[in-house]
Write an enzyme that holds these catalytic residues in place. Structure first.
Site, PDB file in Angstrom:
ATOM      1  N   GLY A   1       0.824  -1.201   0.000  1.00  0.00           N
ATOM      2  CA  GLY A   1       0.000   0.000   0.000  1.00  0.00           C
ATOM      3  C   GLY A   1       0.857   1.249   0.000  1.00  0.00           C
ATOM      4  N   ASN A   2       0.222   2.379   0.112  1.00  0.00           N
ATOM      5  CA  ASN A   2       0.957   3.646   0.214  1.00  0.00           C
ATOM      6  C   ASN A   2       0.204   4.566   1.178  1.00  0.00           C
ATOM      7  OD1 ASN A   2      -0.971   5.409  -1.326  1.00  0.00           O
ATOM      8  ND2 ASN A   2      -0.474   3.938  -2.940  1.00  0.00           N
ATOM      9  N   GLY A   3       0.824   5.707   1.479  1.00  0.00           N
ATOM     10  CA  GLY A   3       0.300   6.576   2.548  1.00  0.00           C
ATOM     11  C   GLY A   3      -0.684   7.628   2.086  1.00  0.00           C
TER      12      GLY A   3
ATOM     13  N   ALA B   1      -4.074   7.224  -5.468  1.00  0.00           N
ATOM     14  CA  ALA B   1      -2.707   6.730  -5.663  1.00  0.00           C
ATOM     15  C   ALA B   1      -2.823   5.223  -5.851  1.00  0.00           C
ATOM     16  CB  ALA B   1      -1.854   7.078  -4.457  1.00  0.00           C
TER      17      ALA B   1
END
Ligand code: C5P
Length: 402
Positions: free
Chosen positions: A211-213, A278
């Site tokens: 995942g990403n932030g 994103a």
């Protein structure tokens, strides 16, 4: 950005139920958002709350009698009704709803509601049996048929101690409804906009993911700005987005593939797609059904990844305006220009990946085919959303001309 409440003259009618105390908080929030609030209290409302509370918060005199306000240029209820941008009755009791439906003008609230041409919002609050009574529902139906917007009450604990429908809608919902009514007729009036937001999670096993932030702050700001400009918004949000703005049609997804299906379904009757999400570029090729165990003899672990589809690049729907984002760490404009062309976008918002992701502010450059790059100052994501909405409206306007 569009600020639908700034400078708007809002008449807040308060009728006599225990939820009248919540109207003080509502009035305060309206004032904080820039509205000019004029409260009318019915005689019963004055039994529950003091006019002074509203006067202190709104800095305007409070109306409690239809016989007041006839000094100088002012013609009492007629002036109040004519100068209102919006009239909201919160809380609206069963009795006040019946009187409004019957067209009674024996107090200031009834007289203003008959005399005004402003949109009217009614937020009922009452005991659950009174709410479900056929008389109340018939009165509300009458009001709806006349164009009054009813903000349905919520279920929960009522003042009587019983549980059921009848609690005044939360102040955030009242505010969202007010914004929505005042935003109608804005630059995106009647447009259907699909917005994606946040990061996706790509499962490695049942408890781990790639995942990403991304917080979804930009997507949420865009959704609010588009609604404030009169658009209908579908917000497709990943698991990293904590809360969604009130008023959107929410669609929750987890993975990039789920986001792709949700986008394809939502754009069918849409005018624009804004991909602020994103999206993970890769996903594990073979997610494990069981939690992966550590091998005591291995210091490394291989994970095979496959490319996710490029959602926005894969969409070609005549008339659909496509807006993308390019978060880059280097060669910002060159990389963003390349994405603008490769993905067939009408607008790309280019910004610095490290400075933007998870931040409250952004310094962006907008690229539109055939136009000079527009380099914007650093601003909040809410303000940036307002600029993007303005450019989107210009793109729609050019579509009509061509
Ligand atoms: O290629 P890159 O990820 O930098 O492109 C960014 C733009 O493309 C964003 O608008 C993003 O939401 C969108 N995108 C997409 N599908 C992907 C990856 C990115 O629609 N798989």
């Amino acid at each position: 950005m569009p600020e639908p409440l700034v400078g708007k003259r809002i008449v807040l009618g308060v009728s006599g139920g225990i939820a009248a105390y919540k109207a003080i908080d509502f009035a305060s929030k309206l004032v904080q958002l820039g509205a000019d609030v004029h409260a009318i209290l019915t005689a019963s409302a004055c039994e529950f709350v003091q006019p002074l509370s509203f006067a202190a918060i709104t800095h305007n005199s409070v109306h409690t009698s239809v016989f007041e306000g006839w000094e100088g240029e002012h013609s009492g209820h007629v002036t109040l009704a004519a100068t209102a941008d919006l009239v909201i009755v919160a809380p609206a009791t069963a009795n006040s709803i019946a009187k409004i439906a019957g067209g009674f003008a024996d107090d200031m609230l009834g007289a203003v509601l008959l005399a005004t041409q402003a949109p009217i919002l009614i937020a009922p609050a009452m005991e659950h049996r009174m709410w479900h009574h056929a008389a109340t529902q018939a009165n509300l139906e009458t009001l709806r048929s006349r164009g009054v917007r009813v903000i349905s009450p919520e279920a929960g604990r009522l003042a009587s101690g019983a549980a059921g429908d009848g609690r005044l809608a939360a102040v955030d919902r009242l505010l969202a409804e007010a914004r929505c009514v005042l935003g109608a007729g804005g630059v995106l009036n009647g447009k259907r906009i699909v917005i994606t937001s946040g990061g996706t999670h790509e499962p490695i096993d049942p408890v781990r993911f790639i995942g990403n932030g991304s917080s979804g702050a930009m997507g949420n700001a865009l959704a609010q700005a588009a609604m404030d400009a009169g658009a209908e918004v579908t917000l497709i949000a990943g698991p990293t987005v904590a809360t969604l703005p009130i008023g959107v049609t929410p669609v929750r997804i987890t993975t990039a593939l789920e986001m792709q299906s949700a986008v394809q379904a939502a754009i069918v009757d849409a005018d624009a797609l804004i991909m602020a999400a994103a999206v993970a570029d890769f996903r594990p090729a073979h997610p494990s059904e069981h939690k992966l165990k550590k091998n005591p003899d291995e210091n490394t672990q291989q994970l095979e990844l496959v490319k996710n589809p490029d959602i926005i690049a894969g969409i070609s729907q005549p008339g659909l305006v496509k807006v993308g984002f390019a978060a880059e760490t280097d060669d910002l404009i060159a990389n963003a220009t390349q994405k603008l062309q490769a993905k067939g976008l009408d607008l790309i918002v280019a910004n610095d990946a490290v400075a933007t992701i998870g931040a409250s502010h952004s310094q962006a450059t907008l690229l539109i085919p055939g136009h000079e790059p527009e380099s914007l100052a650093e601003m909040s994501k809410e303000d940036l959303a307002g600029v993007i909405v303005a450019r989107l409206a210009e793109i729609f306007a050019r579509q009509v001309i061509s």
